[in-house]
Write a protein that holds these residues in place. Structure first.
Motif, PDB file in Angstrom:
ATOM      1  N   ARG A  27      16.709  -5.427  -0.567  1.00 35.89           N
ATOM      2  CA  ARG A  27      16.381  -5.503  -1.990  1.00 35.89           C
ATOM      3  C   ARG A  27      15.858  -6.892  -2.361  1.00 35.89           C
ATOM      4  N   THR A  28      16.409  -7.924  -1.744  1.00 40.47           N
ATOM      5  CA  THR A  28      15.939  -9.271  -2.056  1.00 40.47           C
ATOM      6  C   THR A  28      14.454  -9.382  -1.718  1.00 40.47           C
ATOM      7  N   MET A  29      14.079  -8.799  -0.576  1.00 40.78           N
ATOM      8  CA  MET A  29      12.668  -8.829  -0.192  1.00 40.78           C
ATOM      9  C   MET A  29      11.827  -7.981  -1.138  1.00 40.78           C
ATOM     10  N   ALA A  30      12.378  -6.859  -1.562  1.00 45.65           N
ATOM     11  CA  ALA A  30      11.649  -5.988  -2.491  1.00 45.65           C
ATOM     12  C   ALA A  30      11.346  -6.757  -3.776  1.00 45.65           C
ATOM     13  N   LEU A  31      12.298  -7.569  -4.207  1.00 43.09           N
ATOM     14  CA  LEU A  31      12.094  -8.375  -5.420  1.00 43.09           C
ATOM     15  C   LEU A  31      10.928  -9.348  -5.227  1.00 43.09           C
ATOM     16  N   ILE A  32      10.905  -9.982  -4.043  1.00 47.08           N
ATOM     17  CA  ILE A  32       9.812 -10.924  -3.763  1.00 47.08           C
ATOM     18  C   ILE A  32       8.470 -10.196  -3.818  1.00 47.08           C
ATOM     19  N   GLN A  33       8.408  -9.045  -3.172  1.00 49.13           N
ATOM     20  CA  GLN A  33       7.150  -8.296  -3.141  1.00 49.13           C
ATOM     21  C   GLN A  33       6.717  -7.842  -4.530  1.00 49.13           C
ATOM     22  N   LEU A  34       7.672  -7.576  -5.399  1.00 49.14           N
ATOM     23  CA  LEU A  34       7.319  -7.195  -6.773  1.00 49.14           C
ATOM     24  C   LEU A  34       6.814  -8.413  -7.549  1.00 49.14           C
ATOM     25  N   LEU A  35       7.484  -9.536  -7.393  1.00 48.60           N
ATOM     26  CA  LEU A  35       7.050 -10.741  -8.123  1.00 48.60           C
ATOM     27  C   LEU A  35       5.636 -11.138  -7.704  1.00 48.60           C
ATOM     28  N   LEU A  36       5.332 -10.921  -6.410  1.00 49.11           N
ATOM     29  CA  LEU A  36       4.000 -11.287  -5.911  1.00 49.11           C
ATOM     30  C   LEU A  36       2.967 -10.197  -6.205  1.00 49.11           C
ATOM     31  N   GLY A  37       3.429  -9.058  -6.671  1.00 49.08           N
ATOM     32  CA  GLY A  37       2.503  -7.951  -6.950  1.00 49.08           C
ATOM     33  C   GLY A  37       1.977  -7.296  -5.693  1.00 49.08           C
ATOM     34  N   ASN A  38       2.806  -7.187  -4.671  1.00 51.64           N
ATOM     35  CA  ASN A  38       2.337  -6.664  -3.389  1.00 51.64           C
ATOM     36  C   ASN A  38       2.733  -5.221  -3.099  1.00 51.64           C
ATOM     37  N   ILE A  39       3.446  -4.596  -3.988  1.00 50.02           N
ATOM     38  CA  ILE A  39       3.843  -3.206  -3.749  1.00 50.02           C
ATOM     39  C   ILE A  39       2.732  -2.282  -4.257  1.00 50.02           C
ATOM     40  N   GLY A  40       2.356  -1.315  -3.416  1.00 48.13           N
ATOM     41  CA  GLY A  40       1.279  -0.394  -3.783  1.00 48.13           C
ATOM     42  C   GLY A  40      -0.063  -0.811  -3.210  1.00 48.13           C
ATOM     43  N   MET A  41      -0.147  -2.060  -2.746  1.00 44.89           N
ATOM     44  CA  MET A  41      -1.405  -2.603  -2.222  1.00 44.89           C
ATOM     45  C   MET A  41      -1.611  -2.191  -0.762  1.00 44.89           C
ATOM     46  N   ALA A  42      -2.865  -2.019  -0.372  1.00 42.68           N
ATOM     47  CA  ALA A  42      -3.180  -1.907   1.054  1.00 42.68           C
ATOM     48  C   ALA A  42      -2.834  -3.249   1.686  1.00 42.68           C
ATOM     49  N   GLY A  43      -2.144  -3.212   2.812  1.00 42.52           N
ATOM     50  CA  GLY A  43      -1.740  -4.445   3.478  1.00 42.52           C
ATOM     51  C   GLY A  43      -0.480  -5.057   2.895  1.00 42.52           C
ATOM     52  N   GLY A  44       0.141  -4.374   1.943  1.00 40.83           N
ATOM     53  CA  GLY A  44       1.346  -4.916   1.327  1.00 40.83           C
ATOM     54  C   GLY A  44       2.538  -4.016   1.567  1.00 40.83           C
ATOM     55  N   GLY A  45       3.393  -3.956   0.559  1.00 39.59           N
ATOM     56  CA  GLY A  45       4.529  -3.052   0.625  1.00 39.59           C
ATOM     57  C   GLY A  45       5.726  -3.645   1.314  1.00 39.59           C
ATOM     58  N   ILE A  46       6.709  -2.790   1.498  1.00 39.39           N
ATOM     59  CA  ILE A  46       7.921  -3.208   2.191  1.00 39.39           C
ATOM     60  C   ILE A  46       8.172  -2.166   3.262  1.00 39.39           C
ATOM     61  N   ASN A  47       8.077  -2.635   4.494  1.00 38.84           N
ATOM     62  CA  ASN A  47       7.963  -1.697   5.596  1.00 38.84           C
ATOM     63  C   ASN A  47       9.157  -1.719   6.520  1.00 38.84           C
ATOM     64  N   ALA A  48       9.975  -0.706   6.308  1.00 33.15           N
ATOM     65  CA  ALA A  48      11.171  -0.489   7.104  1.00 33.15           C
ATOM     66  C   ALA A  48      10.731   0.156   8.394  1.00 33.15           C
ATOM     67  N   LEU A  49      10.868  -0.543   9.502  1.00 33.43           N
ATOM     68  CA  LEU A  49      10.500   0.056  10.777  1.00 33.43           C
ATOM     69  C   LEU A  49      11.724   0.795  11.299  1.00 33.43           C
ATOM     70  N   ARG A  50      11.644   2.109  11.236  1.00 37.94           N
ATOM     71  CA  ARG A  50      12.810   2.907  11.591  1.00 37.94           C
ATOM     72  C   ARG A  50      13.059   2.835  13.092  1.00 37.94           C
ATOM     73  N   GLY A  51      14.247   3.217  13.498  1.00 42.26           N
ATOM     74  CA  GLY A  51      14.627   3.139  14.904  1.00 42.26           C
ATOM     75  C   GLY A  51      14.074   4.289  15.715  1.00 42.26           C
ATOM     76  N   HIS A  52      14.784   5.390  15.748  1.00 45.01           N
ATOM     77  CA  HIS A  52      14.405   6.517  16.596  1.00 45.01           C
ATOM     78  C   HIS A  52      13.119   7.173  16.113  1.00 45.01           C
ATOM     79  N   ALA A  53      12.477   7.860  17.089  1.00 53.60           N
ATOM     80  CA  ALA A  53      11.183   8.481  16.822  1.00 53.60           C
ATOM     81  C   ALA A  53      11.218   9.338  15.574  1.00 53.60           C
ATOM     82  N   ASN A  54      12.252  10.144  15.437  1.00 48.40           N
ATOM     83  CA  ASN A  54      12.237  11.028  14.287  1.00 48.40           C
ATOM     84  C   ASN A  54      13.372  10.733  13.318  1.00 48.40           C
TER      85      ASN A  54
END
Ligand code: SF4
Lengths: 821, 197
Positions: free
Chosen positions: A224-251
């Motif tokens: 959430r702390t990172m999500a706040l940063i991305q919102l303040l910078l206006g990076n959510i919704g942008m191509a090349g932006g967002g907050i990207n949780a790299l999940r573990g297992h394939a599915n």
């Protein structure tokens, strides 16, 4: 994902793998994509090569991701919130925020209840006995005349979110952050500057994180702390932006979407509890009230998603008269996460247990406790392609697993399941793209698929209950089982059921003379779902993945006309084939893209159009409807008035096993040392170690050659990384007289392992709170089964405590001692 | 392809050190390799498209099997490589995925249902029929003893809490969906998955 939903409305990776190439700045923190997600990491390199993007890596170790970074900074495990809170403080005090975005698309101007306080690490509403908060004082001030939340668009009111945030994050100055995290101050300041640059509308940062953020007692708040940063910078919704949780297992994304989680039903619908005795009460409780005029509040369609799910469960047996079978659906009582389950098992409250492709003895903390718990079961059923440690928890494996089989009275069944190559069906990648797979071979021996095994158990029980005796068998007799070969439901049948079908003609709500889908047809998407029993849909967010057109998940057109890597005709992305979530926020208030070169969508006078499926009603005028359609206020929540157990704003708390005597942010309040809302079971508190006996910080991680506890069964992987090791820095090695290649013993309060020592420059000694702090790195991939050399399960060491919101275990920060053997 | 090295060995070597060992270091040019091998080995195979089951990048893979799918003939996979059409991995596989063939043929794969009776120290092979019957008998006895139809306040709850289930994140969405349907259908609520770990 419990941090993203309370912020944005949905809990998933916002962007997708290929989109990483559109970033200007890539932050890798709480993960090591180069090793754990190598072929996805390739897109970071692409961004560096094609648009001179910069890569910043923050990690306790100089990882393989760090090796190709433009800038690397070390950090003490478990101090990420302090690090990121300092970024927020920097952005706010130096005015490095995208004002228009913050004002229009977040709740920065919303006024919070005057009863809200934050003192010495604790928010208002804390109940110490229950270790939980009453969040009444965290709510918005409501305008009685309109019934909507009050807003100060100038963002000056002292009770508005932006002002509260300024106050809240002010203590996290670079000096303080450096003291808490061990990150050298000049490194930290360099990163602050690089991130601050991304407040410009045409500069975009993305963040790639994984278990390095989630596996903490404050995991959800890290994110959430990172999500706040991305919102303040206006990076959510942008191509090349967002907050990207790299999940573990394939599915893991797909199985999470299917909600094989006690508390939820497919599509993140809630599982009913005892409080909701009737369907009407349940729908009333779950449907959010609109908080701002004109917003979409998409969850207002809750009843349509839920009733359609009940229709998929109970078919024609679900009718309006019987509340669509609501009473047959089990109601949950209390926590159902894996730590809670093993706690109940340990108390002898479980009779039977099933592990489907899941090896808890290896992957859940405190293996000794798990072994004791499993031995209390009457029966254990393991369905797996491989010989897992869990299936042999009762068997002696020398020093690696010391048990007496004759003392274990559990009856254990092991059922051979097939592997990916022998299955057909879909997988959902981390970026929410669902792709169809085809079987290439027959499985060995008498192996069966997971669905076939579940069908066999179900049909056998249904037969047994034909005698009408015993516990209530009505729910299972009413379960809809329409499969052509009942003991072998096909992937096609199931995929169509998940996607949804019209049971009667579905009419256009605006113009009832128009038929949108005829009875018997596959639905085009969730907009066609109804709550009158005329539609059936197993999982609303997957709706439309198998439409009347066919199986969209099997599409293989990889053309990319925009050049952004969207490939809209490859597979199917949930929801509605949308590739970038919240993409409406990629445009300003007038619907003009912040960066025309990276146009995701744009407003063309009467509608939204572009290179993605708009995440907004296609004809919603930009000035009226805000981008975060899943939230009833239409904006993202910098301040989460609900949904976060330990508070509406992130706070640095120490891990449950910390090298420090107190929380350096609140040294005088012992209650605020660790997450005050985290759950600790009786008996586990005594099993936490302290720094006097276990002076070194430990963290677990993965290697590029192995995947969890699977590839130790595969020759090639075993050859490349055959033997268990631990990594330590040169200073620690010297002080303990350990040389590269020595055998060492690593012990925690809960157990010990022995492994080869790798002495490396890659793990620096950090100055934390004025003291040198050493880190011991422990890769996880070994066990007493496999074609690698036998090793210890790392989880004999790890503590039995999880994140306060989703109970992800704290594998990434605990205390150990290390000695030469 | 040199006589000393088959395509498969070649893959093993390169896959084991993708980052550090270039083709040049092996004294091979990629053209030679490609030109010489595929017609020989993969000519009589059937291709199927699948996805690496390890991490969530979900790389596309092409699997080549022998066996013509005729009755009584078992198909067997003899080669796996990255799917060049997949927009995410574009034909690449990492060192984990490069070992997929060895995973499929792992000596530790289970082939038959087995039981370990209480207090004993060995596995015993049993038939599927026996396995399913015995497990279902346990489930029924447990469910009959512990099922709760109503709570203390008389609210219908229809739950069976004394059996737990950990679901696989390597299962397909369809298998996961059916697993969920069966579990809730039986009244089970003690369910979790690997999302957290
Ligand atoms: S090949 Fe490697 S990067 Fe690709 S899905 Fe498999 S484990 Fe992940």
């Amino acid at each position: 994902m419990a941090s993203l939903a309370p912020t944005f409305g949905r809990g998933a990776m916002t962007n997708h793998w290929v989109d990483i190439k559109n970033a200007d700045l890539v932050l890798i923190m709480g993960g090591n994509a180069a090793e754990a997600h190598p072929c996805g990491f390739k897109w970071v390199i692409e961004a560096k090569k094609t648009r001179s993007a910069k890569l910043v890596v923050v990690d306790p170790r100089f990882t393989r991701s760090a090796a190709v970074a433009d800038f690397y900074a070390p950090i003490r495990v478990g101090s990420d919130i302090a690090f990121l809170s300092g970024v927020i403080n920097y952005l706010l005090t130096n005015d490095k925020i995208n004002h228009e975005y913050v004002q229009a698309y977040t709740n920065a101007g919303y006024l919070i209840n005057t009863g809200y306080t934050f003192n010495e690490g604790m928010f208002s509403g804390y109940d110490e006995a229950k270790r939980s908060y009453d969040n009444t004082t965290w709510k918005y001030q409501m305008d009685e005349a309109t019934g909507f939340a009050k807003i100060d668009y100038s963002m000056q009111d002292p009770q508005c979110v932006l002002q509260l945030m300024k106050q809240h994050f002010a203590p996290y100055t670079p000096e303080v952050v450096s003291k808490v995290t061990g990150t050298p101050q000049k490194d930290y300041e360099k990163i602050l500057e690089m991130m601050g640059e991304c407040a410009k509308p045409n500069k975009v940062m993305t963040i790639l994180y994984a278990l390095g953020w989630t596996q903490h007692s404050v995991g959800s708040q890290n994110i959430r702390t990172m999500a706040l940063i991305q919102l303040l910078l206006g990076n959510i919704g942008m191509a090349g932006g967002g907050i990207n949780a790299l999940r573990g297992h394939a599915n893991v994304q797909g199985i999470t979407d299917m909600c094989l989680i006690g508390a939820s039903l497919p599509g993140y619908l809630a599982n009913p509890t005892d409080k909701e005795a009737t369907l009407a009460q349940f729908i009333e409780a779950k449907t959010p009230k609109l908080l701002q005029a004109g917003q979409m509040n998409y969850w207002s369609n809750y009843s349509k998603f839920f009733v359609s799910h009940l229709k998929s469960m109970y078919g024609p047996n679900a009718t309006a008269e019987n509340q669509f079978g609501y009473d047959w659906m089990p109601k949950i009582d209390g926590a159902q996460d894996v730590l809670a389950l093993f706690e109940r098992m340990h108390q002898g409250k479980l009779t039977g247990f099933f592990c489907q492709g899941f090896n808890p003895l290896a992957s859940v903390p405190h293996a000794a406790k798990l072994g004791q718990a499993l031995a209390k079961l009457k029966y254990l059923v393991v369905m797996d392609p491989l010989t897992t440690e869990t299936s042999e928890f009762w068997k002696a494996h020398g020093e690696y697993h010391d048990v007496k089989p004759e003392e274990v009275q559990t009856e254990v069944f092991r059922l051979p399941a097939n592997l990916f190559a022998e299955q057909e069906g879909s997988f959902t990648n981390s970026g929410r793209v669902i792709q169809w797979r085809w079987s290439g071979a027959d499985a060995p021996g008498e192996t069966k698929g997971d669905a076939e095994i579940m069908a066999a158990l179900f049909l056998k029980l249904r037969d047994m209950y034909a005698d009408g005796q015993g516990a209530n068998s009505e729910p299972l007799k009413k379960l809809h089982w329409p499969y052509r070969i009942p003991n072998k439901p096909s992937p096609e049948e199931l995929a169509k059921e998940v996607s949804g079908v019209a049971l009667a003609d579905v009419l256009d709500l605006k113009d009832p003379t128009k038929v949108l889908a005829k009875a018997g047809e596959q639905l085009a998407g969730f907009a066609q779902l109804r709550d009158d029993g005329s539609t059936s849909c197993g999982n609303w967010i997957y709706s439309g993945s198998w439409s009347q057109v066919g199986n969209l998940m099997a599409r293989r057109d990889n053309s990319d006309p925009s050049g952004l890597g969207q490939t809209l005709n490859w597979g199917f992305a949930w929801p509605a084939n949308r590739r970038i979530l919240y993409n409406r926020a990629s445009c300003d208030a007038n619907g003009k893209p912040w960066d025309a070169k990276r146009t995701v969508i744009k407003w063309v006078g009467d509608k939204w159009t572009g290179n993605d499926i708009p995440d907004i009603r296609p004809d919603a005028p930009p000035a009226e409807v805000s981008p975060f359609i899943m939230n009833p206020e239409g904006v993202a929540r910098l301040f989460a008035f609900a949904g976060m157990k330990e508070g509406p704003l992130p706070v640095h708390y120490e891990p449950f096993e910390s090298p420090l005597a107190e929380n350096p942010m609140f040294p005088s309040n012992a209650k605020a040392k660790n997450n005050p809302a985290a759950r600790v079971f009786p008996g586990d508190q005594e099993n936490f170690g302290t720094a006097d006996a276990y002076p070194f910080v430990a963290t677990t991680y993965r290697l590029v050659e192995h995947f969890h506890f699977w590839t130790k069964h595969s020759w090639l992987n075993a050859v490349t990384q055959p033997e268990q090791f631990v990594e330590i820095g040169e200073e620690l090695a010297k002080s303990k007289g350990i040389a590269h290649g020595d055998k060492v013993r690593v012990s925690s309060k809960r157990g010990k392992i022995e492994a080869v020592a790798v002495v490396t420059k890659r793990i620096p000694t950090l100055q934390v709170n004025g003291k040198p702090t050493h880190t011991v790195g422990i890769p996880i991939h070994w066990g007493f089964k496999g074609v690698t050399r036998p090793g210890y399960l790392t989880n004999v060491l790890t503590p039995y405590v999880g994140d306060a919101n989703v109970q992800t275990p704290e594998f990434k920060a605990f205390l150990v001692n290390i000695e030469k053997v | 392809m040199t006589a000393q090295m088959t395509r498969r060995q070649f893959f093993k070597v390169t896959a084991g050190g993708v980052a550090s060992v270039g083709l040049g270091a092996l004294g091979l040019s990629p053209e030679q390799v490609q030109a010489a091998t595929r017609p020989f080995k993969l000519e009589r195979t059937t291709e199927a498209r699948n996805i690496c089951p390890y991490c969530s990048v979900s790389c596309g893979v092409l699997m080549y099997s022998i066996g013509d799918k005729a009755k009584n003939v078992k198909a067997e996979i003899i080669h796996i490589e990255g799917d060049p059409d997949n927009p995410v991995n574009r034909g690449t596989l990492c060192p984990k995925g490069a070992g997929l063939l060895d995973m499929i043929h792992s000596p530790n794969r289970l082939k038959y249902p087995e039981v370990r009776e209480a207090g004993t120290s060995e596995w015993k092979r049993i038939s599927w029929d026996e396995a399913i019957t015995r497990i279902a008998t346990h489930m029924r006895a447990d469910r009959d003893a512990n099922f709760q139809a109503k709570n203390a306040d008389g609210v219908t709850v229809n739950r069976w809490q004394s059996a737990g289930f950990l679901a696989s994140s390597a299962a397909s969405n369809e298998a996961g969906y059916l697993t969920n349907k069966v579990l809730r259908g039986l009244g089970m609520t003690a369910i979790d998955t690997q999302a957290r770990i």
